[in-house]
Design an enzyme around this catalytic site. Structure first.
Site, PDB file in Angstrom:
ATOM      1  NE  ARG A   1       6.014   3.245  12.091  1.00 45.40           N
ATOM      2  CZ  ARG A   1       4.974   3.070  12.892  1.00 45.40           C
ATOM      3  NH1 ARG A   1       3.761   2.840  12.390  1.00 45.40           N
ATOM      4  NH2 ARG A   1       5.131   3.126  14.212  1.00 45.40           N
TER       5      ARG A   1
ATOM      6  CG  ASN B   1       7.374  -2.317 -24.379  1.00 47.35           C
ATOM      7  OD1 ASN B   1       7.785  -1.912 -25.455  1.00 47.35           O
ATOM      8  ND2 ASN B   1       6.221  -2.949 -24.247  1.00 47.35           N
TER       9      ASN B   1
ATOM     10  NE  ARG C   1      -8.170  20.405  15.051  1.00 47.76           N
ATOM     11  CZ  ARG C   1      -9.259  19.643  15.271  1.00 47.76           C
ATOM     12  NH1 ARG C   1     -10.083  19.931  16.259  1.00 47.76           N
ATOM     13  NH2 ARG C   1      -9.507  18.610  14.509  1.00 47.76           N
TER      14      ARG C   1
ATOM     15  CB  SER D   1       4.121  -5.760 -26.601  1.00 45.41           C
ATOM     16  OG  SER D   1       2.970  -5.433 -27.353  1.00 45.41           O
TER      17      SER D   1
ATOM     18  CE  LYS E   1       7.221  -2.025 -28.285  1.00 43.21           C
ATOM     19  NZ  LYS E   1       6.286  -0.919 -27.999  1.00 43.21           N
TER      20      LYS E   1
END
Length: 431
Positions: free
Chosen positions: A122, A286, A317, A278, A284
């Protein structure tokens, strides 16, 4: 079902609020465990080993949603896995008449492994869809910038001219490699059914004349591949899944680290379409998408290494090796799912600045075409003479443009990128 309050991704912005997060969350895992239990009863009913009414009752109870994830997690400590308390709850929910047909003949690892394959299948559906988005966006960028010349860089330095189209085509090629690997693994994810020690003996005791046919019926109920053998201690499916997930993270990481480099302030040849802010520096923007993808690429190999290490699983197992897989595999699925989402958003919104790329081609004052010049001058000056001339001009810091020795030589970088365009065209032919 009650959501687990710790399953939010507070410290994981790379996968938080992604489709992969939902596909791998505690509730999604619980859903897969219940699907595995219900399918087992239906498979036995299909083979005449259980009443049809039992299959209906178990399937209805499994879908009712009256199961508490937190309670299951707490009670899982007693037996070391969540299947044990879940079987008790599901048996009680089914009722006295058909409760005995819940989990009949199976062992906890059958259900846990099968649920893990369901969760993986999935999640890979989501990842593959996002890789498709990324591939289409990169294809558009490669075609649009087939002839957009830029500096090629090797060992951090300007090397020879290339094109942004070829760079984008390279990113796309890696995405397609990841897609192909994920598709192959997706198609091979198997159900797990072996009983206590992988012999299917209990199903024979419950009346199956051919217990070996039950895993195929079980897989068919779930849409998974029928296992050739019970794989309780034969962990190829998990190792293959780990490998392709780590590869995908690395493939997307290449795109991310290139964008991180090219979007540096002093380079600024590309930029994320919607950068992040920022907390301290208002100016800024980013490259957050690239940062999160790069983070995933750095974490994925170590997670895959844990899963490869779990292949050394003792006996029929194992104790510990199987348990060691659960969290790193889920982390890998989440990381790659988040990275695929971010890569699609990154590629679809990437800003490309051809004018800046063109300016940077002139930073070395013509030296970026020295390799081609050396080849063109060799017939006149000889290879040694051509290299000596260009080395002398470079050492003197003299621009090649205007040098009398090169008066009749074409120094335009974009005139040396024709082969990059041809390579881009060929790369884009790959479906």
């Amino acid at each position: 079902m009650t959501a687990h309050p710790g399953d939010t991704g507070l410290l994981a912005p790379g996968w938080a609020d992604s489709a992969a997060s939902s596909a791998t969350g505690d509730e999604a895992y619980l859903r897969a465990l219940l699907d595995a239990e219900a399918a087992l009863t239906r498979a036995q009913a299909a083979m005449g080993l259980a009443p049809a009414e039992a299959a209906t009752a178990v399937t209805e109870a499994a879908g009712a949603g009256a199961f508490d994830v937190r309670s299951l997690a707490e009670r899982a400590r007693a037996g070391g896995n969540p299947v044990i308390p879940l079987v008790a709850d599901l048996t009680r929910a089914v009722g006295e008449a058909y409760g005995p047909y819940v989990h009949r003949g199976a062992t906890s690892q059958d259900i846990m492994d099968t649920a893990t394959m369901l969760v993986a299948a999935r999640t890979l559906d989501v990842v593959l869809a996002d890789l498709g988005r990324t591939e289409r966006a990169l294809s558009r960028l490669a075609a649009e910038h087939r002839d957009t010349a830029m500096p090629g860089r090797t060992l951090t330095q300007h090397a020879v001219p290339t094109t942004f189209g070829l760079k984008a085509a390279g990113w796309r090629s890696l995405v397609l490699d990841a897609r192909d690997r994920l598709r192959t693994v997706h198609e091979s994810l198997p159900a797990q059914l072996g009983g206590a020690a992988g012999t299917l003996a209990a199903f024979g005791a419950y009346g199956a004349s051919d217990p070996a046919g039950l895993p195929e019926a079980y897989a068919r109920e779930l849409g998974l591949r029928a296992p050739g053998l019970p794989w309780h201690a034969l962990r190829t499916p998990v190792a293959d899944l780990a490998g392709c997930l780590a590869f995908t993270a690395g493939a997307l990481g290449k795109l991310a680290v290139d964008v991180l480099t090219l979007s540096r302030t002093e380079i600024a040849e590309v930029a994320e379409g919607s950068g992040g802010g920022s907390s301290a520096m208002p100016h800024k923007s980013n490259p957050v998408r690239s940062t999160l993808i790069a983070s995933a690429a750095r974490r994925a190999p170590q997670l895959a290494a844990t899963l490869y290490g779990a292949m050394a699983a003792e006996d029929e197992r194992p104790a510990g090796a199987w348990h060691a897989e659960w969290e790193p595999l889920r982390d890998l699925l989440r990381l790659v799912g988040g990275a695929a989402r971010d890569a699609a958003e990154l590629a679809e919104g990437l800003w490309v600045r051809p004018e800046t790329m063109r300016e940077h081609l002139d930073l070395t004052q013509g030296l970026i075409v020295s390799e081609r010049l050396s080849a063109e001058l060799a017939p006149v000056l000889g290879r040694a003479g051509a290299k000596e001339l260009l080395t002398r001009l470079a050492s003197a810091g003299r621009p090649l443009a205007g040098a009398p020795e090169l008066a009749d030589v074409d120094l335009e970088p974009s005139h040396y990128t024709g082969s990059a365009g041809v390579l881009t065209d060929r790369a884009l032919e790959r479906p």
